[in-house]
Design an enzyme around this catalytic site. Sequence first.
Site, PDB file in Angstrom:
ATOM      1  N   TYR A  72      62.977  61.897  42.280  1.00  0.00           N
ATOM      2  CA  TYR A  72      63.826  62.528  41.274  1.00  0.00           C
ATOM      3  C   TYR A  72      63.393  62.208  39.839  1.00  0.00           C
ATOM      4  CZ  TYR A  72      67.854  63.520  38.364  1.00  0.00           C
ATOM      5  OH  TYR A  72      68.655  63.969  37.357  1.00  0.00           O
ATOM      6  N   ASP A  92      69.947  67.437  46.388  1.00  0.00           N
ATOM      7  CA  ASP A  92      70.756  68.512  45.834  1.00  0.00           C
ATOM      8  C   ASP A  92      70.116  69.091  44.563  1.00  0.00           C
ATOM      9  OD1 ASP A  92      71.659  65.703  45.236  1.00  0.00           O
ATOM     10  OD2 ASP A  92      72.554  66.745  43.537  1.00  0.00           O
ATOM     11  N   LYS A 129      74.720  62.689  52.617  1.00  0.00           N
ATOM     12  CA  LYS A 129      75.572  62.939  51.437  1.00  0.00           C
ATOM     13  C   LYS A 129      75.607  64.435  51.161  1.00  0.00           C
ATOM     14  CE  LYS A 129      76.737  61.791  46.852  1.00  0.00           C
ATOM     15  NZ  LYS A 129      75.789  61.363  45.858  1.00  0.00           N
TER      16      LYS A 129
END
Lengths: 524, 257
Positions: free
Chosen positions: A268, A303, A375
């Site tokens: 990320y 996500d 998650k």
Amino acid sequence: MSSRAPQLALDDRAVEQARDLARRAGTPIVELATAHTTVAVERATLRLAGLGGADLEGTPWVNALVDAVRADVGLGHGVCLPVWDALVRGEAADLDELATKAAVGSVRFGVPTGRAAIDALSAARKQVGTGIEKLDVRRRERERMIATVGDAPSTPWIYLIVASGDIYEDIPQAQAAARAGADVIAVIRSTGQSLLDFVPEGATREGFAGTYATQENFRLMRAALDETSRELGRYVRLTNYASGLCMPEIAAMAGMERLDMMLNDSMYGTLFRDINPVRTFADQRFSRQIHARAGIIINTGEDNYLTTADAVEAAHTVTVSQLLNEFFAREAGLEDWQLGLGHAFEINPDVPDSFRMELAHALLARQLFPDAPLKWMPPTRHMTGDVFRGYLLDGFFNLAGALTGQGILLVGMMTEAVVTPWISDRDLALQNVRYVLNACGNLHEDFAPRPDGFINQRARHVLAESIELLERILGHQGGLLDAIADGTFGLMKRPADGGRGLEGVERRSEHYVNPAIDLLEAGR
Amino acid sequence: MNDGDQGRLLRPYGDTTGDGMVQLSFTLPMQHSKVAEGAAAQLAKKMGMDPAMVVHARPIGTGFTFFVVYGRVNHLVDVSAVRVVERDYPLLSPQEANLAIRKGLRRRLTVVGGCIGTDAHTVGIDAILNIKGFAGDKGLEYYRELRVVNLGAQLSVPQLVLRARKDKADAVLVSQVVTQRDAHILNTLEMSAAFRESYPAGSRPLLIVGGPRFDESMAEELGVDRVFSRGTTPGEVASYLVDQLVTRRSTSRAAPA
């Protein structure tokens, strides 16, 4: 957890192949990470040894000390040999005093050899070891507390966010959210903290769209939630972010203050914050070793791929990232129950069969990682400001989460993209979750996707695309690093010699020593 | 807008013309009780709803109550007195925009974009710049005659000015999503001031800011050329760029003062 979700008809060989490809893509990265150290890794080690605090201008002592050592002898040997050599030589009575002296340039550091090196290392090991023991103590404390006050009553755990910018506003909000039903509280960080190359100090009352992650803020919030946990008779977990330029330091603080979950993604920082890839991978590995020891559950950031790319076209990038995150996490010593692999409900609701595809993607993740507490992230891209339609979308998100056995459910707000959640938004969102879990939390018992139906076909298709992408990554001359450089993920091009924080990376010399890494690796 | 609406006086519409019905929801920081419901009705009345029906009241925690109120307002909306920034440039397709640039400029037009300040939300700038675009409308990278430099998030203003100069930007696009403590306003003011200082008068690139919480009528106040608000498509931005940098410049050259 796997028994709580319907089974897909996947080819076991394809699953094995995907995992094997991820291992092959990830292995050279681990070698790269272990060949380098970073200023953040060294600072985190000093924090474990007990050095905290900051000077009057807010520069943390760990930064001052690491910078001083680096100026004298570089970081190739690690910070521990020169630092504890100076202490053994009697340059200062303790780490705090040494940092103060180093900050004004009144200590010279050297790399000890022979007997002096053995003495320095043994002193370093002893003191860094107390930090590792502290992680163990905190972990046992959590286990004891869960045993006495009780755990979250059921899965998925309900995950709510607070983000006022002021820790003293966050605390009552977090306690109220816990009383309203949250099993997990996440304190969102101030925008921009990820690019600070130091961790701010003390309790903070000013942040932008979030509250700074500081050790004191961690301590205050954990203490408040302990109080609420006892009041409610269930342990309320606390989450923060081990990401950005100070990943390992924040991981160390989280372990020492008994945080329970941490956002921690392998790519990320590089892809979305333009942090140098070598910096990210080296920092990530050490931070995950600390999380592993502290019993912290990591949450990965898949996500994010779907917020920048199309959730149908890019579904396989999520799977690939999950496989890589799993490989890096296991390599760093995390167990499967600690892998909160991320994914999200971001398909455009106007696309026909969007919900069936969401189910297929969610089930694919569930089945690939049967023992990980996935998650599940709510819709954000297609939350338009029409709060009524958004509420419906969140209902479908909750339904998909319940039906596919997700472990951690981040509660969606109908006012996503409109305002930071109001008290009523949170209450309505929790009603939505409760209604769905109550109405059909056990629907998975009755629901089995047809072996050759749409959902199974879609899941197999995404898995096949994931394998293709992994093969393409391995086809790059420099493997994953080159793939990141040329924009394979999310169209963002991140070359290995570019990005933020590169100046804080150093190649390890053959005499590199870090007792924290040694102890963490020995403890596995 | 329908021409027939100009100059008309309107009331909100529930299910009958002229009924003036609106809905409202809010939370009062008090325990739920009959008094609380009365308080909610009082607020609605003060806001001009009469009669106001408190249709839903629900306690939140201990000291708060959430209300939904339906009711009639007597206010009239005077459509002729509404002032908005209407689109004052023709909307072009990507092909038309490319053609206009090629003919009018005879070179590619350079657009430098990013998010300034601590704002890490690239959704806005990415929706406009990335080839993927927004709501089915392709982003500026899709336009062959546009050279797009996307600098991403958390740019400092000096960095932005430097890149704009280095890349000889014709236009600078800045997105601001985070609005806490008016960060979007303050950042934009800092940005426009920096461009004023660093370029000779009249030669700075076209400055455009966008974000969900901007007021489109604030361009002058913010020192920029244009403000785009929620829902703006890449096609609109491209059309505006062509209008300002190609169409208007060539007509102003053709007709010297």
